[in-house]
Each structure stands twice: as C-alpha cells, then as structure tokens.
Design a protein around this motif. Structure first.
Motif, PDB file in Angstrom:
ATOM      1  N   MET A   1       0.828  -1.176  -0.100  1.00 27.56           N
ATOM      2  CA  MET A   1      -0.139   0.044  -0.054  1.00 27.56           C
ATOM      3  C   MET A   1       1.089   1.260   0.171  1.00 27.56           C
ATOM      4  SD  MET A   1      -3.125   1.063   0.077  1.00 27.56           S
ATOM      5  CE  MET A   1      -4.153   2.439   0.326  1.00 27.56           C
ATOM      6  N   SER A   2       0.823   2.361  -0.850  1.00 24.01           N
ATOM      7  CA  SER A   2       1.140   3.521  -0.963  1.00 24.01           C
ATOM      8  C   SER A   2       0.690   4.493  -0.103  1.00 24.01           C
ATOM      9  CB  SER A   2       1.570   3.887  -2.514  1.00 24.01           C
ATOM     10  OG  SER A   2       1.897   5.293  -2.669  1.00 24.01           O
ATOM     11  N   ASP A   3       1.511   5.305   0.383  1.00 26.74           N
ATOM     12  CA  ASP A   3       0.897   6.641   0.992  1.00 26.74           C
ATOM     13  C   ASP A   3       0.576   7.640   0.086  1.00 26.74           C
ATOM     14  OD1 ASP A   3       1.992   5.572   3.513  1.00 26.74           O
ATOM     15  OD2 ASP A   3       3.815   6.285   3.421  1.00 26.74           O
ATOM     16  N   ILE A   4       0.962   7.607  -1.140  1.00 30.51           N
ATOM     17  CA  ILE A   4       0.470   8.645  -2.209  1.00 30.51           C
ATOM     18  C   ILE A   4      -1.139   8.553  -2.331  1.00 30.51           C
ATOM     19  CG2 ILE A   4       0.712   9.279  -4.286  1.00 30.51           C
ATOM     20  CD1 ILE A   4       3.202   9.814  -2.846  1.00 30.51           C
ATOM     21  N   LYS A   5      -1.567   9.691  -2.083  1.00 32.83           N
ATOM     22  CA  LYS A   5      -3.258   9.735  -2.263  1.00 32.83           C
ATOM     23  C   LYS A   5      -3.400  10.317  -3.652  1.00 32.83           C
ATOM     24  CE  LYS A   5      -3.522   8.249   1.735  1.00 32.83           C
ATOM     25  NZ  LYS A   5      -4.160   6.714   1.889  1.00 32.83           N
ATOM     26  N   VAL A   6      -2.746  11.362  -4.257  1.00 29.39           N
ATOM     27  CA  VAL A   6      -2.751  12.179  -5.387  1.00 29.39           C
ATOM     28  C   VAL A   6      -1.485  11.965  -6.103  1.00 29.39           C
ATOM     29  CG1 VAL A   6      -3.201  14.321  -6.504  1.00 29.39           C
ATOM     30  CG2 VAL A   6      -4.281  13.800  -4.233  1.00 29.39           C
ATOM     31  N   LEU A   7      -1.573  11.859  -7.572  1.00 31.74           N
ATOM     32  CA  LEU A   7      -0.243  11.547  -8.279  1.00 31.74           C
ATOM     33  C   LEU A   7      -0.511  12.315  -9.542  1.00 31.74           C
ATOM     34  CD1 LEU A   7       2.427   9.999  -8.895  1.00 31.74           C
ATOM     35  CD2 LEU A   7       1.129   8.450  -9.903  1.00 31.74           C
ATOM     36  N   GLY A   8       0.502  13.294  -9.869  1.00 29.96           N
ATOM     37  CA  GLY A   8       0.826  14.179 -10.762  1.00 29.96           C
ATOM     38  C   GLY A   8       1.140  13.286 -11.954  1.00 29.96           C
ATOM     39  N   VAL A   9       0.461  13.034 -13.059  1.00 29.40           N
ATOM     40  CA  VAL A   9       1.211  12.227 -14.114  1.00 29.40           C
ATOM     41  C   VAL A   9       1.513  12.980 -15.343  1.00 29.40           C
ATOM     42  CG1 VAL A   9       0.137  10.312 -13.369  1.00 29.40           C
ATOM     43  CG2 VAL A   9      -0.968  11.616 -14.964  1.00 29.40           C
ATOM     44  N   GLY A  10       1.597  14.480 -15.250  1.00 27.86           N
ATOM     45  CA  GLY A  10       2.211  15.236 -16.241  1.00 27.86           C
ATOM     46  C   GLY A  10       3.539  15.190 -16.308  1.00 27.86           C
ATOM     47  N   LEU A  11       4.148  15.219 -17.470  1.00 26.25           N
ATOM     48  CA  LEU A  11       5.499  15.414 -17.739  1.00 26.25           C
ATOM     49  C   LEU A  11       6.243  17.017 -17.177  1.00 26.25           C
ATOM     50  CD1 LEU A  11       5.892  14.189 -21.370  1.00 26.25           C
ATOM     51  CD2 LEU A  11       6.370  12.838 -19.236  1.00 26.25           C
ATOM     52  N   GLY A  12       7.198  16.761 -16.964  1.00 24.80           N
ATOM     53  CA  GLY A  12       7.894  18.060 -16.495  1.00 24.80           C
ATOM     54  C   GLY A  12       7.754  19.062 -17.266  1.00 24.80           C
ATOM     55  N   ARG A  13       8.035  20.354 -16.841  1.00 23.77           N
ATOM     56  CA  ARG A  13       7.575  21.697 -17.317  1.00 23.77           C
ATOM     57  C   ARG A  13       5.783  21.592 -17.955  1.00 23.77           C
ATOM     58  NH1 ARG A  13      10.192  24.907 -15.369  1.00 23.77           N
ATOM     59  NH2 ARG A  13       9.909  26.131 -17.060  1.00 23.77           N
ATOM     60  N   THR A  14       5.247  21.385 -17.285  1.00 23.04           N
ATOM     61  CA  THR A  14       3.598  21.431 -17.472  1.00 23.04           C
ATOM     62  C   THR A  14       2.833  22.029 -16.210  1.00 23.04           C
ATOM     63  OG1 THR A  14       3.049  18.989 -16.657  1.00 23.04           O
ATOM     64  CG2 THR A  14       3.615  19.506 -19.094  1.00 23.04           C
ATOM     65  N   GLY A  15       3.888  22.815 -15.405  1.00 23.84           N
ATOM     66  CA  GLY A  15       3.241  23.387 -14.280  1.00 23.84           C
ATOM     67  C   GLY A  15       3.150  22.576 -12.904  1.00 23.84           C
ATOM     68  N   THR A  16       4.424  21.750 -12.884  1.00 23.69           N
ATOM     69  CA  THR A  16       4.338  20.596 -11.979  1.00 23.69           C
ATOM     70  C   THR A  16       4.784  21.288 -10.478  1.00 23.69           C
ATOM     71  OG1 THR A  16       6.707  20.068 -12.530  1.00 23.69           O
ATOM     72  CG2 THR A  16       4.894  18.625 -13.352  1.00 23.69           C
ATOM     73  N   LEU A  17       5.421  22.296 -10.581  1.00 23.40           N
ATOM     74  CA  LEU A  17       5.914  22.935  -9.192  1.00 23.40           C
ATOM     75  C   LEU A  17       4.702  23.671  -8.823  1.00 23.40           C
ATOM     76  CD1 LEU A  17       8.135  23.117  -7.123  1.00 23.40           C
ATOM     77  CD2 LEU A  17       9.088  25.201  -8.431  1.00 23.40           C
ATOM     78  N   SER A  18       4.270  24.326  -9.490  1.00 20.56           N
ATOM     79  CA  SER A  18       2.907  24.967  -9.084  1.00 20.56           C
ATOM     80  C   SER A  18       1.996  24.055  -8.596  1.00 20.56           C
ATOM     81  CB  SER A  18       2.202  25.728 -10.243  1.00 20.56           C
ATOM     82  OG  SER A  18       3.026  26.787 -10.803  1.00 20.56           O
ATOM     83  N   MET A  19       1.954  22.736  -9.210  1.00 20.29           N
ATOM     84  CA  MET A  19       0.966  21.613  -8.657  1.00 20.29           C
ATOM     85  C   MET A  19       1.297  21.400  -7.329  1.00 20.29           C
ATOM     86  SD  MET A  19      -1.859  20.836 -10.308  1.00 20.29           S
ATOM     87  CE  MET A  19      -1.986  19.372  -9.294  1.00 20.29           C
ATOM     88  N   LYS A  20       2.735  21.280  -6.953  1.00 19.62           N
ATOM     89  CA  LYS A  20       3.214  20.635  -5.982  1.00 19.62           C
ATOM     90  C   LYS A  20       2.630  21.529  -4.858  1.00 19.62           C
ATOM     91  CE  LYS A  20       7.587  21.018  -3.429  1.00 19.62           C
ATOM     92  NZ  LYS A  20       7.590  19.774  -2.325  1.00 19.62           N
ATOM     93  N   VAL A  21       3.044  22.839  -5.074  1.00 18.85           N
ATOM     94  CA  VAL A  21       2.643  23.900  -4.070  1.00 18.85           C
ATOM     95  C   VAL A  21       0.944  24.023  -3.747  1.00 18.85           C
ATOM     96  CG1 VAL A  21       2.534  26.412  -3.481  1.00 18.85           C
ATOM     97  CG2 VAL A  21       4.720  25.373  -4.556  1.00 18.85           C
ATOM     98  N   ALA A  22       0.341  23.793  -4.786  1.00 20.21           N
ATOM     99  CA  ALA A  22      -1.136  23.801  -4.805  1.00 20.21           C
ATOM    100  C   ALA A  22      -1.591  22.686  -3.908  1.00 20.21           C
ATOM    101  CB  ALA A  22      -1.700  23.857  -6.186  1.00 20.21           C
ATOM    102  N   LEU A  23      -1.033  21.490  -4.158  1.00 23.19           N
ATOM    103  CA  LEU A  23      -1.638  20.258  -3.359  1.00 23.19           C
ATOM    104  C   LEU A  23      -1.278  20.482  -1.942  1.00 23.19           C
ATOM    105  CD1 LEU A  23      -0.583  17.475  -6.085  1.00 23.19           C
ATOM    106  CD2 LEU A  23      -2.964  18.063  -5.446  1.00 23.19           C
ATOM    107  N   GLU A  24       0.190  20.796  -1.683  1.00 24.13           N
ATOM    108  CA  GLU A  24       0.466  21.120  -0.247  1.00 24.13           C
ATOM    109  C   GLU A  24      -0.584  22.003   0.399  1.00 24.13           C
ATOM    110  OE1 GLU A  24       5.070  19.748  -0.323  1.00 24.13           O
ATOM    111  OE2 GLU A  24       4.611  21.783  -0.270  1.00 24.13           O
ATOM    112  N   GLU A  25      -0.797  23.009  -0.262  1.00 21.66           N
ATOM    113  CA  GLU A  25      -2.049  24.085   0.286  1.00 21.66           C
ATOM    114  C   GLU A  25      -3.328  23.402   0.387  1.00 21.66           C
ATOM    115  OE1 GLU A  25      -2.119  27.816  -1.485  1.00 21.66           O
ATOM    116  OE2 GLU A  25      -0.079  28.147  -1.826  1.00 21.66           O
ATOM    117  N   LEU A  26      -3.370  22.345  -0.244  1.00 18.68           N
ATOM    118  CA  LEU A  26      -4.862  21.774  -0.105  1.00 18.68           C
ATOM    119  C   LEU A  26      -4.822  20.707   0.799  1.00 18.68           C
ATOM    120  CD1 LEU A  26      -6.000  21.610  -3.675  1.00 18.68           C
ATOM    121  CD2 LEU A  26      -6.673  23.246  -2.108  1.00 18.68           C
ATOM    122  N   GLY A  27      -3.534  20.398   1.445  1.00 14.38           N
ATOM    123  CA  GLY A  27      -3.466  19.504   2.467  1.00 14.38           C
ATOM    124  C   GLY A  27      -2.866  18.160   2.270  1.00 14.38           C
ATOM    125  N   PHE A  28      -2.353  18.077   0.874  1.00 13.94           N
ATOM    126  CA  PHE A  28      -1.735  16.844   0.401  1.00 13.94           C
ATOM    127  C   PHE A  28      -0.333  17.056   0.750  1.00 13.94           C
ATOM    128  CE2 PHE A  28      -6.083  16.798  -1.621  1.00 13.94           C
ATOM    129  CZ  PHE A  28      -6.339  15.575  -1.302  1.00 13.94           C
TER     130      PHE A  28
END
Length: 246
Positions: free
Chosen positions: A1-28
């Motif tokens: 069982m993985s601890d990961i609840k949400v996985l971004g599957v877009g390739l790099g340079r598709t806004g992934t760092l913005s997504m990281k910060v956004a997910l952390e702001e949402l509690g993930f």
C-alpha cells in the motif's frame, strides 16, 4: 500500500512545481517533486537505482515515497501504473500545456536542453550535465528513457510526439473517474472539485517559469560546486604564496 493519495502524471514543465505547492496548500503534504531528488538523502536515492532495474519492486517504491501524501513530476509519474495498483483509491492529475509546441519550447530550454539541434549547444549541455548533474537526476533520466522508450535529451527524439504519446497513454490507461486533465491556468475550482476539497480564497500558485528555472540551476551550480572550487583554489594559492615567502 502506498502513502500517495494524489499523483501528478504530467511530464516536467507542465506546471508541476505550481501543482506541488497547490496540493500542499490543499492538505496533501508533503508532495514529492523532481526537485526533491537533488536534496533527498543517499539511502532514498539508492532506491531509484533499484527502481531503474525493477519498476515492479513495490517495497522499493513504497520506501521511496514513504511519508509523502502526493507526488508530481519525475520520477513519480513514471510509476503511475504501479502506484495505481498499490492504491486503488489513488487520484491522478495529468497537467498539460496550452499546446505541445509550447511544452517543446520550454523543455528544450530547460530540462531536455540536450535535445537542441545545434551541435555546439548539445555538447556544452552534455559537458555541464556530466560535471554538475546530481547522480539521482541522471538515474531519473534513465528511468524516463526506459519508460518512454526514447531519450528526451537526444536531438533525434521528436519531443512533440513524445509529449502526445505520453498524454494519450495516460488517458487510455487511467479510468476517467480517477483522472483529471488539468492546465494550471484553470485555477483552483476544477482541481478542488476533483479532489473534493474546499476552494482556497487565494490565487493559484504560478511558479518556475523558464527564467526562474535557469536562475535556480545557476544558483545550484554556484553554491554546490563553483563557490567551493574557488575557495579551494584560493587556499592552495595562499599556501603556495606562504611557502614561497618562508
């Protein structure tokens, strides 16, 4: 069982760092990103080598992402099939750019700069990576190549085709109820509706454009390698000078 609840599957340079910060702001939180491979401890990065040779090693995959509630960018997206199997409730987000051409332009100037057609820039990129690229990043690039079947830093690789093939594969292999195709320009609402969390009352994060990426790489090289090299050279020169004046 993985601890990961949400996985971004877009390739790099598709806004992934913005997504990281956004997910952390949402509690993930915390959310793993390609940047973490640079600062990860040796024992965690050793797991990448294990996964390079055996992507089906669930123990190594669980250990690598232990403690993370979300992951975006490489190398996490390369293991989406395995992570889906390990966590049947996993939700996946495919981040995309406005057009494949915009993505190609961005990666050629940043993470896959070796793909540039110019012979001089290609060899310069190869030299810089050989001198300064962390081993974990090199391993991650090998995982990308193994997964995609092409080397994105090879100037012969059609990056637009690679981008389209990856996105098509995600859409074809991930059940629609578990997948959100998302452009960070869309903001909070579609993301929050998909994750079933409240919409924040602050702007959606927008980070790591091409200029910022280049500045961060230059800073990393300076702090990690050039500054120590200058300090060592200065010490050696001082000792030589002192010895000559005894």
């Amino acid at each position: 069982m993985s601890d990961i609840k949400v996985l971004g599957v877009g390739l790099g340079r598709t806004g992934t760092l913005s997504m990281k910060v956004a997910l952390e702001e949402l509690g993930f939180t915390p959310c793993h990103h390609m940047r973490d491979t640079i600062s990860d401890p040796t024992d965690r990065n050793n797991l990448l080598t294990t996964l390079l040779h055996n992507k089906e090693d669930e123990a190594a995959l669980s250990a690598y992402f232990a403690g993370y509630r979300a992951a975006v960018d490489q190398p996490g997206n390369m293991f989406y099939r395995q992570l889906m199997k390990m966590n049947p409730s996993l939700k996946l987000i495919l981040t995309v750019r406005d057009t494949p051409e915009l993505w190609e332009r961005s990666v050629k100037e940043t993470i896959f700069s070796g793909n540039n057609a110019s012979g001089l820039s290609r060899w310069l990129d190869y030299l810089l990576r050989a001198l300064f690229q962390p081993e974990a990043v090199t391993t991650t690039h090998k995982i990308i190549e193994k997964t995609l079947g092409v080397n994105p830093t090879d100037h012969k690789t059609d990056l637009i085709q690679m981008y389209n093939d990856w996105n098509d594969m995600i859409k074809e292999t991930v059940p629609s109820g578990r997948l959100l195709v998302f452009n960070v320009k869309q903001g909070w609402r579609p993301l929050c509706e998909f994750l079933q969390v409240p919409v924040p009352d602050r702007p959606f994060p927008r980070l790591n454009n091409t200029a910022e990426w280049k500045a961060n790489v230059a800073k990393y090289v300076t702090v990690k390698f050039l500054a120590p090299a200058v300090a060592v050279a200065g010490a050696v020169l001082y000792m030589l000078y002192a010895a000559a004046n005894i």
